[in-house]
Scaffold this motif. Structure first.
Motif, mmCIF file in Angstrom:
data_model
loop_
_atom_site.group_PDB
_atom_site.id
_atom_site.type_symbol
_atom_site.label_atom_id
_atom_site.label_comp_id
_atom_site.label_asym_id
_atom_site.label_seq_id
_atom_site.Cartn_x
_atom_site.Cartn_y
_atom_site.Cartn_z
ATOM 1 N N PRO A 155 0.890 -1.292 -0.126
ATOM 2 C CA PRO A 155 -0.079 -0.415 0.055
ATOM 3 C C PRO A 155 0.971 1.116 0.027
ATOM 4 N N PHE A 156 2.295 1.277 1.022
ATOM 5 C CA PHE A 156 3.440 2.505 0.844
ATOM 6 C C PHE A 156 3.582 2.463 0.001
ATOM 7 N N GLY A 157 3.455 1.380 -1.280
ATOM 8 C CA GLY A 157 4.111 1.576 -2.902
ATOM 9 C C GLY A 157 3.269 2.168 -4.250
ATOM 10 N N ARG A 158 1.775 1.540 -3.562
ATOM 11 C CA ARG A 158 1.354 1.591 -4.534
ATOM 12 C C ARG A 158 0.005 3.191 -4.265
ATOM 13 N N GLY A 159 -0.421 3.410 -3.569
ATOM 14 C CA GLY A 159 -0.988 4.102 -2.688
ATOM 15 C C GLY A 159 -2.345 3.734 -2.593
ATOM 16 N N PRO A 160 -4.047 4.502 -2.054
ATOM 17 C CA PRO A 160 -4.993 3.835 -1.995
ATOM 18 C C PRO A 160 -5.601 2.820 -3.677
ATOM 19 N N SER A 161 -6.794 2.545 -2.723
ATOM 20 C CA SER A 161 -6.956 1.632 -4.182
ATOM 21 C C SER A 161 -8.500 2.516 -5.201
ATOM 22 N N ARG A 162 -7.827 2.253 -6.643
ATOM 23 C CA ARG A 162 -8.494 3.483 -7.387
ATOM 24 C C ARG A 162 -8.488 2.628 -8.941
ATOM 25 N N SER A 163 -9.996 2.636 -9.050
ATOM 26 C CA SER A 163 -10.248 1.978 -10.170
ATOM 27 C C SER A 163 -9.873 2.321 -11.777
ATOM 28 N N VAL A 164 -10.129 1.719 -12.643
ATOM 29 C CA VAL A 164 -9.998 2.097 -14.467
ATOM 30 C C VAL A 164 -11.198 1.877 -14.598
ATOM 31 N N PRO A 165 -11.825 3.023 -14.997
ATOM 32 C CA PRO A 165 -13.268 3.058 -15.545
ATOM 33 C C PRO A 165 -13.907 1.879 -16.563
ATOM 34 N N MET A 166 -14.559 1.494 -16.267
ATOM 35 C CA MET A 166 -15.330 0.170 -17.732
ATOM 36 C C MET A 166 -15.402 0.595 -18.990
ATOM 37 N N GLY A 167 -15.708 1.338 -19.351
ATOM 38 C CA GLY A 167 -15.764 1.281 -20.886
ATOM 39 C C GLY A 167 -13.800 2.012 -20.991
ATOM 40 N N VAL A 168 -13.081 2.121 -20.073
ATOM 41 C CA VAL A 168 -11.646 2.510 -20.708
ATOM 42 C C VAL A 168 -11.265 0.704 -20.707
ATOM 43 N N VAL A 169 -11.510 0.017 -20.035
ATOM 44 C CA VAL A 169 -10.966 -1.664 -19.855
ATOM 45 C C VAL A 169 -11.671 -1.883 -21.239
ATOM 46 N N VAL A 170 -13.053 -1.564 -21.046
ATOM 47 C CA VAL A 170 -13.376 -2.908 -22.350
ATOM 48 C C VAL A 170 -13.082 -2.115 -23.649
ATOM 49 N N GLU A 171 -12.596 -1.218 -23.679
ATOM 50 C CA GLU A 171 -11.954 -0.172 -25.353
ATOM 51 C C GLU A 171 -10.744 -1.109 -25.599
ATOM 52 N N GLN A 172 -9.835 -1.063 -23.554
ATOM 53 C CA GLN A 172 -8.466 -2.376 -23.784
ATOM 54 C C GLN A 172 -8.644 -3.078 -24.674
ATOM 55 N N VAL A 173 -9.429 -4.094 -23.985
ATOM 56 C CA VAL A 173 -9.190 -5.443 -24.105
ATOM 57 C C VAL A 173 -10.196 -5.093 -25.921
ATOM 58 N N LYS A 174 -11.068 -4.104 -26.347
ATOM 59 C CA LYS A 174 -10.874 -4.745 -27.438
ATOM 60 C C LYS A 174 -10.261 -4.262 -28.298
ATOM 61 N N LYS A 175 -9.286 -3.539 -28.618
ATOM 62 C CA LYS A 175 -8.242 -3.284 -29.064
ATOM 63 C C LYS A 175 -6.638 -4.322 -29.277
ATOM 64 N N LEU A 176 -7.120 -4.579 -27.610
ATOM 65 C CA LEU A 176 -6.327 -5.957 -27.850
ATOM 66 C C LEU A 176 -6.573 -7.079 -28.752
#
Ligand code: SF4
Length: 421
Positions: A155-176
């Motif tokens: 947690p001290f190397g990465r900071g608090p939990s935060r999420s990548v928006p769903m739409g960005v993840v879906v776009e990334q998977v489509k691209k791959l």
């Protein structure tokens, strides 16, 4: 020389290394080595220092930039190395601007340029085209961790939990998928914490469902290490109903003893872990499990260790990552009564042997079957259960139906029967 990256640690770091290289090149950097460190154990930090020295020996004229979790948590110690030109933090490494001073030769009053990661509240989505030399791509869905397990520096190397928006993840998977990737692996630091910081508070299960719905051409989706107690109902439903979600999960188990789990401040008990695995197997009988386990946690006695060793066969854990405990300065566990290093190493050996026995038993049980295999490098691919298979003459990226002919120490040997449907 262009920009070279050396990355250590987890899949998230591997994904980030791809982004870092692209960002550094976007800034105009060349003749540079980016070293993306890990802080999970003291040994990981030592490895990073060795990599810095070797990079300087191999590339005397290159700029050496150190980043990643060890750079975030022990910035000054890397800044003090004469081989290093710049130290940047885990958030900064993902931004082209962080590399600009070296591109423009801007004088820095301090070569340590590490910002406070605890104040970072968002994770920007970065679309990558793919990952060098791989048929599987890792996609970041989350970063950071809000838990405080007593052994963990992350947690001290990465900071608090935060999420990548769903739409960005879906776009990334489509691209791959459009770029020919046959499998996507969702990664993060604590991916079962996905969602509460996003509009509509989606869960990991909802994200998995959205990916599978919006990217129908994605052949295989895998999720990396999860905190099983936080798995949500939508994830269980998808395990039961979606063949494209791979029947292999890696659990952040850490111990099989309740007292040790309590002292680690884990949120599950031994029985919880066993019940979750049983439930997942009831939904999907071919489901296999890996686990992270720490050997020799402070105060662990022989009886406690016996409980951990026993859970390997009881839960049929086939893909183990075993770490002998190593104290991380600043964590509560570092101040607890320690188990000697030699005992921790011996216990780690016993755990690895138990894990190997389960792995071999699983491999032996697949002989004679036809498995779907995604080929990676050097004639080796992976089955849906993440077992390595050697398939002569197959090419990276091929998705094949493979008859398993034999089981060897390191995995399976098979023959392609046809392209997978
Ligand atoms: S998140 Fe953990 S495993 Fe990944 S690089 Fe950082 S310390 Fe290592």
């Amino acid at each position: 020389m262009a920009v070279e990256t050396l990355t250590f640690g987890c899949r998230l770091n591997a994904y980030e290394a791809t982004v870092m290289k692209a960002e550094a090149e976007k800034a105009g950097l060349d003749n540079a080595v980016l070293i993306n460190t890990c802080a999970v154990t003291e040994e990981a930090v030592r490895q990073a220092r060795r990599a810095v020295r070797k990079a300087r020996r191999d590339h005397p004229a290159a700029r050496i930039i150190v980043t990643g979790c060890a750079a975030q948590t022990q910035a000054r110690s890397f800044g003090d190395m004469e081989e290093v030109d710049l130290v940047i933090g885990n958030n900064d490494k993902m931004q082209a601007a962080s590399y600009a001073p070296l591109v423009f030769g801007t004088p820095l009053n301090d070569k340590v340029q590490v910002n406070d990661i605890m104040s970072v509240r968002e994770t920007a989505g970065h679309l990558i085209e793919g990952m060098d030399g791989r048929a599987r791509a890792f996609v970041q869905v989350q970063n950071g961790c809000d838990h405080r397990c007593t052994f963990c520096i992350i947690p001290f190397g990465r900071g608090p939990s935060r999420s990548v928006p769903m739409g960005v993840v879906v776009e990334q998977v489509k691209k791959l998928v459009a770029n020919g990737y046959g499998e996507v692996v969702l990664t993060g630091v604590d991916i079962t914490s996905y969602g509460p910081d996003l509009p509509g508070t989606p869960s990991l299960g909802k994200l998995v469902q959205a990916i599978l719905r919006h990217v129908p051409d994605l052949p295989r989706l895998r999720i990396s290490s999860i905190d099983s107690i936080e798995a949500d109902a939508a994830l269980y439903d998808t395990v039961a109903s979606e063949r494209r979600l791979m029947p292999h999960m890696h659990l952040s188990l850490q111990s099989g003893d309740d007292m040790v789990l309590k002292r680690m401040k884990r949120r599950h008990s031994r029985d919880d872990a066993l019940a979750i695995m049983a439930k997942l197997r009831a939904l999907r009988p071919e489901m296999v499990f890996g686990a992270d386990i720490i050997a020799g946690f402070p105060t662990e006695d022989d009886a406690m260790f016996a409980n951990t060793l026993a859970i390997v066969s009881e839960a049929r854990l086939t893909h183990l990552h075993v770490f002998p405990y190593s104290p991380r300065e600043g964590t509560p566990a570092a101040r607890m009564p320690q188990v000697s290093q030699s005992i921790a190493r011996e216990r780690a050996k016993l755990l690895r042997a138990a894990g190997e026995a389960e792995f071999k038993a699983l491999c032996a049980s697949r002989v004679g079957r036809v498995e779907t295999v995604l080929m990676e490098r050097n004639g080796v691919g992976r089955t849906e259960q993440y077992l390595p298979v050697r398939v002569p003459a197959a090419q990276p990226g091929d998705l094949l139906a493979v008859r398993i002919m034999a089981s060897r120490d390191a995995g399976l040997v098979g023959e392609a029967v046809r392209e997978a449907a």
